[in-house]
Enzyme design. Structure first.
Site, PDB file in Angstrom:
ATOM      1  N   GLU A 263      -0.142 -17.256   7.515  1.00  0.00           N
ATOM      2  CA  GLU A 263       0.445 -16.756   6.268  1.00  0.00           C
ATOM      3  C   GLU A 263       1.950 -16.560   6.390  1.00  0.00           C
ATOM      4  OE1 GLU A 263      -1.743 -13.351   4.881  1.00  0.00           O
ATOM      5  OE2 GLU A 263      -3.483 -14.582   4.431  1.00  0.00           O
TER       6      GLU A 263
ATOM      7  N   ASP B 194      -4.165  -4.781   7.570  1.00  0.00           N
ATOM      8  CA  ASP B 194      -5.506  -5.312   7.302  1.00  0.00           C
ATOM      9  C   ASP B 194      -6.165  -5.505   8.661  1.00  0.00           C
ATOM     10  OD1 ASP B 194      -7.826  -6.523   6.584  1.00  0.00           O
ATOM     11  OD2 ASP B 194      -6.932  -8.253   5.555  1.00  0.00           O
TER      12      ASP B 194
ATOM     13  N   ASP C 263     -12.075  -5.252   1.372  1.00  0.00           N
ATOM     14  CA  ASP C 263     -11.921  -6.687   1.099  1.00  0.00           C
ATOM     15  C   ASP C 263     -13.256  -7.363   1.414  1.00  0.00           C
ATOM     16  OD1 ASP C 263     -11.264  -9.376   1.003  1.00  0.00           O
ATOM     17  OD2 ASP C 263     -10.006  -9.354   2.784  1.00  0.00           O
TER      18      ASP C 263
ATOM     19  N   LYS D 281      -9.664 -10.793  -5.157  1.00  0.00           N
ATOM     20  CA  LYS D 281      -9.430 -12.214  -4.873  1.00  0.00           C
ATOM     21  C   LYS D 281     -10.343 -12.991  -5.811  1.00  0.00           C
ATOM     22  CE  LYS D 281      -8.717 -11.882   0.181  1.00  0.00           C
ATOM     23  NZ  LYS D 281      -9.491 -11.781   1.451  1.00  0.00           N
TER      24      LYS D 281
ATOM     25  N   LYS E 168      -0.717  -8.703  -2.805  1.00  0.00           N
ATOM     26  CA  LYS E 168      -0.675  -9.092  -1.388  1.00  0.00           C
ATOM     27  C   LYS E 168      -0.722 -10.618  -1.324  1.00  0.00           C
ATOM     28  CE  LYS E 168      -3.561  -8.776   2.754  1.00  0.00           C
ATOM     29  NZ  LYS E 168      -4.961  -8.694   3.185  1.00  0.00           N
TER      30      LYS E 168
HETATM   31  C1  2PG Z   1      -7.529 -11.180   3.844  1.00  0.00           C
HETATM   32  C2  2PG Z   1      -7.063 -12.577   3.500  1.00  0.00           C
HETATM   33  C3  2PG Z   1      -5.617 -12.665   3.173  1.00  0.00           C
HETATM   34  P1  2PG Z   1      -8.432 -14.671   4.205  1.00  0.00           P
HETATM   35  O1  2PG Z   1      -8.332 -10.968   4.759  1.00  0.00           O
HETATM   36  O2  2PG Z   1      -7.156 -10.247   3.150  1.00  0.00           O
HETATM   37  O3  2PG Z   1      -4.813 -12.110   4.192  1.00  0.00           O
HETATM   38  O4  2PG Z   1      -7.406 -13.487   4.518  1.00  0.00           O
HETATM   39  O5  2PG Z   1      -7.947 -15.379   3.019  1.00  0.00           O
HETATM   40  O6  2PG Z   1      -8.444 -15.501   5.460  1.00  0.00           O
HETATM   41  O7  2PG Z   1      -9.760 -14.005   3.958  1.00  0.00           O
HETATM   42 MG    MG Z   2      -8.538  -8.784   4.224  1.00  0.00          MG
END
Ligand code: 2PG
Ligand code: MG
Length: 438
Positions: free
Chosen positions: A207, A244, A314, A339, A390
């Site tokens: 990232e 995180d 998350d 997300k 984020k």
């Molecule tokens: C997270 C995301 C973004 P990923 O864990 O919050 O940083 O990672 O998209 O790999 O799940």
């Molecule tokens: Mg996360």
């Protein structure tokens, strides 16, 4: 403007890891067009919508031809003629057509690109920028969010060089989004100089955060504090730390395996370690401190620290309204990451944010580690008045494009639109500082 869907077309494009992904273009009868690209996670919750990948040996099994065929075939047949302004109707058609709990039939990638492309087409059909269309449609007062920006990557985004996934900063004491980015740019550069001085500057993680060459997870935190100071800021004053942990990634047999430190912690020991970090560093927010199935741990952590830090679910909540409601009943977490591709559709994502608000939880709109030039989340975070965004780090244009889009929108809205310290007012930082910028 006629807002009926005239046609839908999916194409294969490529994400920031060089992996194939799905782009959908939606054309409306009146001539408006919307387009969106599916992002992809690396540290994924087991309860999130799954991408449809072709398997086999070519492109490491990651090709998306079947997902594209689903958009061009079954999805297009079901959606052509529907009104793009009826996002809920479009999304429920997609959900019914898929018929599986994790969107495995049509593919979460096919569905999210379609759902977002319809939203973009609707906004274009109404002649509005996406953020304004979203604010009007969902009855929100648009605002420019607080940015959560990665300085060191880790975990699944950095070959597991350290166990913790994201070491980030937020600048709730900034007067504007622009000022918050400027402060972050100084911290990012200072962190790079520190790593270079130690002979540890070996590039960046997925990232865009600095590659984490550290001897322990806590050393990354110490270095972050040093970088904040080197940038001329007093840690905990207008700049705070956000982590995180992505603990599901290193959960093992009911414990937590810190590979870098060659030790395994119980859930209680993990809570104690994070607690000592909260006591020693100006941490305002922690995401996934415990694993997605460590319900007791998450409840205990929230009981112990929920009034001092923001605790974001998350992998634990996977942008699912039902899981947010259950967590609220349980006393687990006090914020949810949003997300869109975890849920699979725009409507389900917005329902999750509504459930969060009802429960008194904050919402943080988030990118994935595999991203593209798609700017939907900048607009969603603003139009939904989410308060926080984020996106990853402060390099690489799949990230910078999203920060830059917020700057453009801030110009249009004026500096008063920036939320400042408000979203974190109840945290350790906010209570100590009274939410007032210094
Ligand atoms: C997270 C995301 C973004 P990923 O864990 O919050 O940083 O990672 O998209 O790999 O799940
Ligand atoms: Mg996360």
């Amino acid at each position: 403007m006629k807002t009926g869907i005239k046609s839908l077309q999916a194409h294969r494009v490529w994400d920031s890891r060089g992996n194939p992904t799905v782009e959908v273009t939606v054309d409306l009868e009146g001539g408006a067009r919307g387009r969106a690209i599916a992002p992809a996670g690396a540290s994924r919750g087991t309860r999130e919508a799954v991408d449809l990948r072709d398997g086999g040996s070519r492109l490491r099994g990651l090709d998306v031809k079947a997902a594209i065929a689903n958009v061009n075939g079954r999805i297009a047949s079901a959606l052509v003629g529907k009104d793009a302004l009826d996002q809920a109707g479009v999304d429920s058609t997609l959900i019914e057509l898929d018929g599986t709990p994790l969107k495995s039939e049509l593919g979460g990638n096919a569905m999210v690109a379609t759902s977002l492309a319809v939203l973009h087409a609707a906004a274009a059909g109404m002649n509005l920028p996406l953020w304004k269309y979203v604010a009007q449609t969902y009855g929100e007062e648009a605002s420019i969010p607080l940015a959560e920006i990665q300085i060191f990557g880790g975990g699944a985004h950095a070959g597991r060089r350290v166990d913790v996934q994201d070491f980030m900063v937020m600048v709730p004491g900034a007067e504007s989004f622009d000022e918050a980015l400027e402060v972050t740019a100084e911290i990012y550069a200072a962190a790079g100089e520190i790593m270079a001085r130690k002979g540890r500057s070996v590039g960046v993680a997925d990232e865009g955060g600095w590659w984490p060459v550290f001897d322990s997870n806590e050393e990354a935190l110490e270095t972050l504090v040093t970088a904040i100071e080197a940038a001329g800021e007093k840690p905990g004053n207008r700049v705070v730390i956000s982590l995180d942990i992505a603990a599901s990634e290193f959960a093992q047999d009911g414990g937590y395996r810190l590979a870098l430190e060659d030790r395994t912690l119980s859930s209680d020991e993990m809570i104690a370690m994070l607690g000592s970090w909260i006591n020693s560093y100006p941490i305002a927010s922690i995401e996934d401190p415990l694993a997605e199935d460590d319900r007791e741990g998450m409840r205990a952590f929230t009981r112990a620290y929920g009034d001092r830090v923001q605790i974001i679910g998350d992998d634990y909540l996977v942008t699912n309204a039902g899981l947010v409601e259950a967590a609220a009943d349980d006393g687990a977490c006090n914020a949810v990451l949003i997300k869109v591709n975890q849920a699979g559709t725009v409507t389900e994502s917005i329902a999750t944010l509504s459930a969060a608000r009802k429960a008194g939880y904050r919402g943080v709109v988030s990118a994935r580690s595999g991203e593209t030039e798609d700017l939907s989340i900048s607009h969603l975070s603003i139009g939904l008045n989410a308060g926080q965004l984020k996106v990853g780090s402060f390099t690489r244009s799949e990230r910078m494009a999203k920060w830059n889009e917020c700057l453009r929108i801030q110009d249009e809205m004026g500096e008063n639109a920036f939320v400042g310290g408000a979203p974190l007012a109840n945290t350790w930082w906010g209570k100590g500082r009274n939410g007032v910028a210094s």
